[in-house]
Write a protein that holds these residues in place. Structure first.
Motif, short mmCIF file in Angstrom:
data_model
loop_
_atom_site.label_atom_id
_atom_site.label_comp_id
_atom_site.label_asym_id
_atom_site.label_seq_id
_atom_site.Cartn_x
_atom_site.Cartn_y
_atom_site.Cartn_z
N PRO A 54 0.74 -1.31 -0.11
CA PRO A 54 -0.06 -0.14 -0.06
C PRO A 54 0.76 1.16 -0.01
O PRO A 54 0.50 2.21 -0.67
CB PRO A 54 -0.89 -0.10 1.07
CG PRO A 54 -0.85 -1.69 1.50
CD PRO A 54 0.46 -2.20 1.08
N ARG A 55 1.92 1.23 0.65
CA ARG A 55 2.81 2.36 0.56
C ARG A 55 3.50 2.89 -0.53
O ARG A 55 3.60 3.94 -0.93
CB ARG A 55 3.99 1.95 1.64
CG ARG A 55 5.02 3.20 1.71
CD ARG A 55 6.26 3.01 2.39
NE ARG A 55 6.10 2.14 3.58
CZ ARG A 55 6.94 1.85 4.45
NH1 ARG A 55 8.31 2.10 4.30
NH2 ARG A 55 6.78 1.12 5.44
N TYR A 56 3.69 1.80 -1.39
CA TYR A 56 4.31 2.13 -3.06
C TYR A 56 3.16 2.05 -4.05
O TYR A 56 3.35 1.71 -5.08
CB TYR A 56 5.33 1.26 -3.05
CG TYR A 56 6.19 1.17 -2.12
CD1 TYR A 56 7.15 2.35 -2.22
CD2 TYR A 56 6.45 0.37 -1.16
CE1 TYR A 56 8.09 2.59 -1.17
CE2 TYR A 56 7.59 0.56 -0.08
CZ TYR A 56 8.45 1.57 -0.15
OH TYR A 56 9.41 1.60 0.69
N SER A 57 1.73 1.91 -3.53
CA SER A 57 0.66 1.61 -4.62
C SER A 57 0.86 2.65 -5.78
O SER A 57 0.71 2.40 -6.94
CB SER A 57 -0.63 1.62 -4.04
OG SER A 57 -1.02 2.71 -3.39
N GLU A 58 0.81 4.09 -5.33
CA GLU A 58 0.87 4.75 -6.62
C GLU A 58 2.10 4.73 -7.52
O GLU A 58 2.07 4.82 -8.54
CB GLU A 58 0.98 6.47 -5.86
CG GLU A 58 0.89 7.53 -6.86
CD GLU A 58 -0.22 7.51 -7.63
OE1 GLU A 58 -0.15 8.11 -8.74
OE2 GLU A 58 -1.20 7.02 -7.30
N ALA A 59 3.41 4.62 -6.73
CA ALA A 59 4.46 4.15 -7.78
C ALA A 59 4.22 3.02 -8.73
O ALA A 59 4.59 3.07 -9.60
CB ALA A 59 5.75 4.13 -6.60
N ARG A 61 1.61 1.90 -9.51
CA ARG A 61 0.26 2.10 -10.69
C ARG A 61 1.16 2.90 -11.93
O ARG A 61 0.83 2.73 -13.04
CB ARG A 61 -0.63 2.93 -9.98
CG ARG A 61 -1.99 3.28 -10.98
CD ARG A 61 -2.74 4.23 -10.42
NE ARG A 61 -2.14 5.53 -10.26
CZ ARG A 61 -1.99 6.40 -11.12
NH1 ARG A 61 -2.22 6.11 -12.46
NH2 ARG A 61 -1.33 7.67 -11.03
N ARG A 62 1.95 3.85 -11.57
CA ARG A 62 2.64 4.80 -12.40
C ARG A 62 3.60 3.64 -13.31
O ARG A 62 3.70 4.00 -14.41
CB ARG A 62 3.47 5.94 -11.73
CG ARG A 62 2.44 6.89 -11.33
CD ARG A 62 3.42 7.79 -10.77
NE ARG A 62 2.42 8.97 -10.21
CZ ARG A 62 3.02 9.89 -9.66
NH1 ARG A 62 4.05 10.51 -9.56
NH2 ARG A 62 2.07 11.08 -9.08
N GLU A 65 1.80 1.92 -16.08
CA GLU A 65 1.15 2.76 -17.24
C GLU A 65 2.06 2.74 -18.42
O GLU A 65 3.28 2.50 -18.37
CB GLU A 65 0.92 4.10 -16.83
CG GLU A 65 0.00 4.21 -15.72
CD GLU A 65 -0.29 5.66 -15.34
OE1 GLU A 65 0.56 6.45 -15.71
OE2 GLU A 65 -1.34 6.10 -14.59
#
Length: 65
Positions: A54-59, A61-62, A65
């Motif tokens: 969860p801590r790295y979910s945004e990274a 996700r990117r 892409e």
């Protein structure tokens, strides 16, 4: 502790014991150690992933892409 095996399991263990020239108990104990160690590592990895992903979910996700 009492371990109850089927006739087929007992015979398979007996054959393995004869081939390896080790006791049936020794083979069963080794199998249990290997099982618990393998599953212990898998559970630890699952726990770490659950805690850290969860801590790295945004990274992540990117990167996807």
């Amino acid at each position: 502790m009492t371990l109850r095996l089927t006739d087929e399991e007992t015979e398979a263990l007996r054959r393995r014991s004869e081939v390896e020239q080790r006791s049936m108990q020794e083979i069963a104990r080794q199998a249990i150690r290997e099982y618990t160690e393998a599953h212990g590592r898998a559970e630890l990895l699952d726990q770490v992933l659950d805690d850290e992903l969860p801590r790295y979910s945004e990274a992540l996700r990117r990167l996807g892409e």
